[in-house]
Design a protein around this motif. Structure first.
Motif, PDB file in Angstrom:
ATOM      1  N   ILE A  39     -20.415 -44.918  28.082  1.00 35.04           N
ATOM      2  CA  ILE A  39     -20.719 -45.795  26.952  1.00 35.04           C
ATOM      3  C   ILE A  39     -19.460 -46.083  26.145  1.00 35.04           C
ATOM      4  O   ILE A  39     -19.199 -47.220  25.733  1.00 35.04           O
ATOM      5  N   LEU A  40     -18.646 -45.051  25.933  1.00 33.42           N
ATOM      6  CA  LEU A  40     -17.411 -45.225  25.171  1.00 33.42           C
ATOM      7  C   LEU A  40     -16.417 -46.119  25.893  1.00 33.42           C
ATOM      8  O   LEU A  40     -15.615 -46.808  25.260  1.00 33.42           O
ATOM      9  N   LEU A  41     -16.450 -46.118  27.225  1.00 32.96           N
ATOM     10  CA  LEU A  41     -15.574 -47.010  27.980  1.00 32.96           C
ATOM     11  C   LEU A  41     -15.890 -48.466  27.667  1.00 32.96           C
ATOM     12  O   LEU A  41     -14.980 -49.290  27.471  1.00 32.96           O
ATOM     13  N   CYS A  42     -17.179 -48.795  27.595  1.00 27.56           N
ATOM     14  CA  CYS A  42     -17.579 -50.162  27.249  1.00 27.56           C
ATOM     15  C   CYS A  42     -17.227 -50.482  25.789  1.00 27.56           C
ATOM     16  O   CYS A  42     -16.786 -51.596  25.487  1.00 27.56           O
ATOM     17  N   ALA A  43     -17.419 -49.497  24.894  1.00 27.65           N
ATOM     18  CA  ALA A  43     -17.051 -49.701  23.494  1.00 27.65           C
ATOM     19  C   ALA A  43     -15.551 -49.954  23.358  1.00 27.65           C
ATOM     20  O   ALA A  43     -15.109 -50.791  22.569  1.00 27.65           O
ATOM     21  N   PHE A  44     -14.771 -49.225  24.146  1.00 23.77           N
ATOM     22  CA  PHE A  44     -13.313 -49.409  24.159  1.00 23.77           C
ATOM     23  C   PHE A  44     -12.948 -50.835  24.567  1.00 23.77           C
ATOM     24  O   PHE A  44     -12.141 -51.495  23.910  1.00 23.77           O
TER      25      PHE A  44
END
Length: 295
Positions: free
Chosen positions: A244-249
């Protein structure tokens, strides 16, 4: 010619797609419906969504050309968002240090195999769970503070010609870099990361090569299957958060690229006197200027 027509038709359809998505939210936001989940998964990494984003960016730029105060408003909002998110999640670095100290004390001094936090029904995990969770704090800082660090001028710049060229040439380089480096990289990370994330949240696993019809056929067997497998038996088991954090990044990189493009254009147009206009940077105090930003 076919490629040009395809691009133009997708840009034209972007207006229809936005209106249709806004007027029919239940088709993709009602997650009690399996087909709505599949539509959300498909369109989140689709060419349709890409052209909606690019068309929105182009319209924002056109409006900003008409009224420059609006473009400065874009800059203030986007940079303010990056600063707010970054300043909040930067505290994860402190939590990481405090938790590491707690782990050392509990493990070495009190020789406990686990840690219980809370009153009544405490949250209790093995020491190894908390030790592996430290990677989550590090990921929060990397993914959610990147744009904030960019606004603050904290990234290292590999400078070959930038420092010796004129002010307006620098702004042109910045515009080119945001448009042809930052945005494409953010798009590629998003398109890989989006389906990578969903393959660890639902089954049957979606693929970027699947058509909407094929995914809709899969929706009949859809169920949530959130990844809870750790690297060790009692280790951290919420690795889906990293996806999820990869997409937020990727999303924050793209937004920061937009902010950089808009700022660079306005500084190019208004000249050196506009450098740093509305720029909200943190300060360490008087006499500490040498330690602030990139140096």
């Amino acid at each position: 010619m076919d490629a040009i027509l395809w691009v133009l038709s997708n840009i034209a359809m972007a207006f229809f797609n936005v209106v249709y998505a806004v007027t029919h939210p239940s088709l993709w936001l009602d997650w009690t419906d399996k087909e709505a989940i599949i539509r959300f998964v498909y369109y989140g990494g689709s060419a349709e969504f890409f052209f909606v984003v690019i068309t929105t960016f182009a319209i924002m730029f056109a409006i900003g050309l008409w009224r420059n105060s609006i473009m400065w408003g874009y800059v203030r909002v986007l940079e303010g968002f990056a600063n707010t998110v970054g300043r909040f999640f930067a505290w994860a670095g402190l939590l990481m240090v405090l938790q590491q100290i707690m782990i050392v004390f509990i493990q070495r001094i009190f020789t406990r195999p686990d840690i219980a936090i809370g009153i009544g029904i405490p949250i209790q995990f093995d020491i190894s769970w908390f030790a592996e969770e430290l990677k989550l704090y590090n990921t929060l800082v990397v993914c959610l503070c990147m744009a904030y660090t960019f606004v603050q001028g904290g990234h290292v710049r590999v400078d070959l010609v930038y420092s010796v060229v004129r002010f307006r040439t620098k702004r042109v380089i910045d515009m080119f870099g945001s448009l042809f480096f930052m945005m494409p990289v953010a798009v590629v990370i998003w398109m890989y990361g989006w389906f990578f994330m969903w393959r660890h949240l639902i089954v049957p696993k979606p693929s970027a090569s699947d058509t909407l019809d094929r995914l809709m056929a899969k929706s009949r067997a859809l169920r949530w299957n959130i990844e809870t497998i750790g690297f060790s038996p009692n280790g951290f088991n919420a690795y889906f958060l990293f996806k999820i954090l990869l997409c937020a990044f990727a999303a924050m990189v793209f937004l920061q690229a937009m902010a950089m493009f808009f700022r660079s254009y306005m500084e190019w147009k208004e000249g050196p006197e506009s450098e740093g206009k509305y720029l909200d940077r943190d300060s360490l105090g008087n006499g500490e200027e040498a330690y602030e930003g990139t140096h």
